[in-house]
Motif scaffolding. Structure first.
Motif, PDB file in Angstrom:
ATOM      1  N   PRO A  15      -3.373   8.025  17.006  1.00 31.16           N
ATOM      2  CA  PRO A  15      -3.165   8.518  15.639  1.00 31.16           C
ATOM      3  C   PRO A  15      -1.765   8.175  15.114  1.00 31.16           C
ATOM      4  CG  PRO A  15      -4.235  10.197  16.963  1.00 31.16           C
ATOM      5  CD  PRO A  15      -3.869   9.076  17.902  1.00 31.16           C
ATOM      6  N   LYS A  16      -0.767   8.320  15.965  1.00 30.39           N
ATOM      7  CA  LYS A  16       0.616   8.027  15.563  1.00 30.39           C
ATOM      8  C   LYS A  16       0.772   6.552  15.182  1.00 30.39           C
ATOM      9  CE  LYS A  16       5.281   8.355  17.522  1.00 30.39           C
ATOM     10  NZ  LYS A  16       6.043   8.899  18.649  1.00 30.39           N
ATOM     11  N   ARG A  17       0.233   5.660  15.987  1.00 25.31           N
ATOM     12  CA  ARG A  17       0.360   4.226  15.734  1.00 25.31           C
ATOM     13  C   ARG A  17      -0.416   3.820  14.477  1.00 25.31           C
ATOM     14  NH1 ARG A  17      -0.364   1.000  20.977  1.00 25.31           N
ATOM     15  NH2 ARG A  17       1.728   1.795  21.289  1.00 25.31           N
ATOM     16  N   LEU A  18      -1.642   4.325  14.341  1.00 26.18           N
ATOM     17  CA  LEU A  18      -2.464   3.989  13.178  1.00 26.18           C
ATOM     18  C   LEU A  18      -1.816   4.508  11.891  1.00 26.18           C
ATOM     19  CD1 LEU A  18      -5.104   2.887  11.947  1.00 26.18           C
ATOM     20  CD2 LEU A  18      -6.121   5.136  12.393  1.00 26.18           C
ATOM     21  N   TYR A  19      -1.348   5.749  11.928  1.00 27.67           N
ATOM     22  CA  TYR A  19      -0.756   6.334  10.733  1.00 27.67           C
ATOM     23  C   TYR A  19       0.542   5.623  10.347  1.00 27.67           C
ATOM     24  CZ  TYR A  19      -0.083   9.908   7.220  1.00 27.67           C
ATOM     25  OH  TYR A  19       0.058  10.560   6.023  1.00 27.67           O
ATOM     26  N   GLY A  20       1.348   5.279  11.333  1.00 29.97           N
ATOM     27  CA  GLY A  20       2.581   4.547  11.056  1.00 29.97           C
ATOM     28  C   GLY A  20       2.309   3.183  10.447  1.00 29.97           C
ATOM     29  N   LEU A  21       1.296   2.505  10.957  1.00 23.18           N
ATOM     30  CA  LEU A  21       0.924   1.186  10.441  1.00 23.18           C
ATOM     31  C   LEU A  21       0.503   1.266   8.978  1.00 23.18           C
ATOM     32  CD1 LEU A  21       0.237  -1.842  11.065  1.00 23.18           C
ATOM     33  CD2 LEU A  21      -2.055  -1.035  11.605  1.00 23.18           C
ATOM     34  N   LEU A  22      -0.384   2.230   8.661  1.00 23.60           N
ATOM     35  CA  LEU A  22      -0.854   2.341   7.279  1.00 23.60           C
ATOM     36  C   LEU A  22       0.236   2.843   6.341  1.00 23.60           C
ATOM     37  CD1 LEU A  22      -3.700   1.752   5.971  1.00 23.60           C
ATOM     38  CD2 LEU A  22      -3.644   1.707   8.427  1.00 23.60           C
ATOM     39  N   ALA A  23       1.099   3.744   6.816  1.00 21.26           N
ATOM     40  CA  ALA A  23       2.205   4.233   5.977  1.00 21.26           C
ATOM     41  C   ALA A  23       3.144   3.085   5.615  1.00 21.26           C
ATOM     42  CB  ALA A  23       2.972   5.341   6.693  1.00 21.26           C
ATOM     43  N   PHE A  60      -3.790   1.433  -0.518  1.00 23.30           N
ATOM     44  CA  PHE A  60      -3.691   2.831  -0.940  1.00 23.30           C
ATOM     45  C   PHE A  60      -4.929   3.611  -0.514  1.00 23.30           C
ATOM     46  CE2 PHE A  60      -4.934   6.008  -4.067  1.00 23.30           C
ATOM     47  CZ  PHE A  60      -3.823   6.833  -4.136  1.00 23.30           C
ATOM     48  N   LEU A  61      -6.110   3.065  -0.818  1.00 21.41           N
ATOM     49  CA  LEU A  61      -7.355   3.736  -0.434  1.00 21.41           C
ATOM     50  C   LEU A  61      -7.471   3.856   1.081  1.00 21.41           C
ATOM     51  CD1 LEU A  61      -9.853   2.101  -2.947  1.00 21.41           C
ATOM     52  CD2 LEU A  61      -8.993   4.461  -2.982  1.00 21.41           C
ATOM     53  N   SER A  62      -7.093   2.805   1.800  1.00 24.95           N
ATOM     54  CA  SER A  62      -7.144   2.835   3.263  1.00 24.95           C
ATOM     55  C   SER A  62      -6.191   3.889   3.813  1.00 24.95           C
ATOM     56  CB  SER A  62      -6.795   1.460   3.836  1.00 24.95           C
ATOM     57  OG  SER A  62      -7.720   0.501   3.386  1.00 24.95           O
ATOM     58  N   TYR A  63      -5.005   3.987   3.241  1.00 21.92           N
ATOM     59  CA  TYR A  63      -4.036   4.997   3.661  1.00 21.92           C
ATOM     60  C   TYR A  63      -4.607   6.402   3.448  1.00 21.92           C
ATOM     61  CZ  TYR A  63       0.055   8.032   3.692  1.00 21.92           C
ATOM     62  OH  TYR A  63       0.921   9.063   3.947  1.00 21.92           O
ATOM     63  N   CYS A  64      -5.245   6.626   2.324  1.00 22.17           N
ATOM     64  CA  CYS A  64      -5.824   7.945   2.044  1.00 22.17           C
ATOM     65  C   CYS A  64      -6.920   8.290   3.048  1.00 22.17           C
ATOM     66  CB  CYS A  64      -6.351   8.001   0.614  1.00 22.17           C
ATOM     67  SG  CYS A  64      -5.040   8.024  -0.634  1.00 22.17           S
ATOM     68  N   VAL A  65      -7.764   7.327   3.391  1.00 18.74           N
ATOM     69  CA  VAL A  65      -8.817   7.559   4.388  1.00 18.74           C
ATOM     70  C   VAL A  65      -8.191   7.875   5.741  1.00 18.74           C
ATOM     71  CG1 VAL A  65     -10.679   6.437   5.690  1.00 18.74           C
ATOM     72  CG2 VAL A  65     -10.598   6.216   3.204  1.00 18.74           C
ATOM     73  N   VAL A  66      -7.200   7.092   6.145  1.00 16.96           N
ATOM     74  CA  VAL A  66      -6.540   7.312   7.439  1.00 16.96           C
ATOM     75  C   VAL A  66      -5.792   8.646   7.439  1.00 16.96           C
ATOM     76  CG1 VAL A  66      -4.692   6.457   8.956  1.00 16.96           C
ATOM     77  CG2 VAL A  66      -6.454   4.905   8.121  1.00 16.96           C
ATOM     78  N   ILE A  90       3.704   8.370  -4.740  1.00 23.24           N
ATOM     79  CA  ILE A  90       5.121   8.213  -5.056  1.00 23.24           C
ATOM     80  C   ILE A  90       5.629   6.961  -4.341  1.00 23.24           C
ATOM     81  CG2 ILE A  90       7.403   9.288  -4.915  1.00 23.24           C
ATOM     82  CD1 ILE A  90       5.819  12.000  -4.633  1.00 23.24           C
ATOM     83  N   PRO A  91       6.172   5.997  -5.069  1.00 22.24           N
ATOM     84  CA  PRO A  91       6.617   4.762  -4.417  1.00 22.24           C
ATOM     85  C   PRO A  91       7.543   5.016  -3.227  1.00 22.24           C
ATOM     86  CG  PRO A  91       6.721   4.522  -6.795  1.00 22.24           C
ATOM     87  CD  PRO A  91       6.408   5.977  -6.515  1.00 22.24           C
ATOM     88  N   PHE A  92       7.239   4.343  -2.140  1.00 17.05           N
ATOM     89  CA  PHE A  92       8.051   4.322  -0.915  1.00 17.05           C
ATOM     90  C   PHE A  92       8.131   5.679  -0.206  1.00 17.05           C
ATOM     91  CE2 PHE A  92       9.978   1.257  -3.972  1.00 17.05           C
ATOM     92  CZ  PHE A  92       9.434   0.118  -3.408  1.00 17.05           C
ATOM     93  N   CYS A  93       7.194   6.565  -0.445  1.00 16.62           N
ATOM     94  CA  CYS A  93       7.260   7.915   0.122  1.00 16.62           C
ATOM     95  C   CYS A  93       6.435   8.068   1.412  1.00 16.62           C
ATOM     96  CB  CYS A  93       6.789   8.918  -0.925  1.00 16.62           C
ATOM     97  SG  CYS A  93       7.355  10.583  -0.640  1.00 16.62           S
ATOM     98  N   THR A  94       5.522   7.137   1.684  1.00 17.06           N
ATOM     99  CA  THR A  94       4.632   7.312   2.839  1.00 17.06           C
ATOM    100  C   THR A  94       5.371   7.227   4.168  1.00 17.06           C
ATOM    101  OG1 THR A  94       4.028   4.965   2.694  1.00 17.06           O
ATOM    102  CG2 THR A  94       2.531   6.561   1.662  1.00 17.06           C
ATOM    103  N   VAL A  95       6.319   6.314   4.295  1.00 19.76           N
ATOM    104  CA  VAL A  95       7.043   6.194   5.568  1.00 19.76           C
ATOM    105  C   VAL A  95       7.940   7.410   5.801  1.00 19.76           C
ATOM    106  CG1 VAL A  95       8.773   4.865   6.842  1.00 19.76           C
ATOM    107  CG2 VAL A  95       6.824   3.704   5.793  1.00 19.76           C
ATOM    108  N   PRO A  96       8.717   7.878   4.822  1.00 20.71           N
ATOM    109  CA  PRO A  96       9.470   9.112   5.076  1.00 20.71           C
ATOM    110  C   PRO A  96       8.559  10.293   5.439  1.00 20.71           C
ATOM    111  CG  PRO A  96      10.344   8.013   3.145  1.00 20.71           C
ATOM    112  CD  PRO A  96       9.096   7.273   3.538  1.00 20.71           C
TER     113      PRO A  96
END
Length: 163
Positions: A15-23, A60-66, A90-96
């Motif tokens: 989960p950590k690796r997948l979420y980091g990749l999509l973020a 964006f859609l893939s990130y929301c699903v993940v 919000i632009p650039f907010c997924t990684v933080p």
């Protein structure tokens, strides 16, 4: 000194690796979209917005699903899950957001509903358990779901009316 870790375990998509990749991908595509808009409104070229916007929309859609998938797996509270979804707007907010979630220890562990994992409770966990136990059909269905939503959104048009 050679590693004693099983290489198959190290290569697994946690989960950590997948979420980091999509973020990271979502943040990068925000940059592309904003670059395309700067080129358009800087009167350089209009050609980049549809391409970069399409790529961003798909990611964006893939990130929301993940985000929803990891939310269920990690048993996040409602606030954390909604904040994860909101971070995509919000632009650039997924990684933080991903880093703060990781720092709080909320991305640790594997897939708890996997083949040898917990018994699912409720419909959503049953669907997730099926996806984790049948990854290739689940991936195909997930991609089809994102493609259908993406296509419907393309038919509906851009989020801001054209002038």
């Amino acid at each position: 000194m050679p590693s004693t870790a099983d290489p198959r375990t190290a290569a697994r998509l946690t989960p950590k690796r997948l979420y980091g990749l999509l973020a990271t991908a979502e943040m990068f595509t925000w940059g592309l979209l904003l670059l395309g808009m700067a080129l358009k409104y800087g009167h350089v070229s209009d050609a980049f917005v549809p391409v970069f916007g399409g790529v961003h929309g798909l990611v964006f859609l893939s990130y929301c699903v993940v985000t929803c998938f990891v939310w269920v797996n990690q048993r996040w509270g409602l606030g954390r899950g909604l904040a994860g979804l909101a971070s995509a707007f919000i632009p650039f907010c997924t990684v933080p957001f991903e880093r703060s979630t990781d720092k709080a220890g909320l991305l640790e562990g594997g897939w708890r509903l996997g083949p040898d994992g917990d018994r699912p409770r409720g419909f959503i966990e049953t669907v997730q358990a099926w996806c984790l136990r049948h990854p290739f059909p689940a991936l195909i269905l997930g991609l089809l779901f994102v493609a259908v939503v993406f296509s419907v959104l393309l038919i509906l048009g851009p989020p801001v009316p054209r002038s």
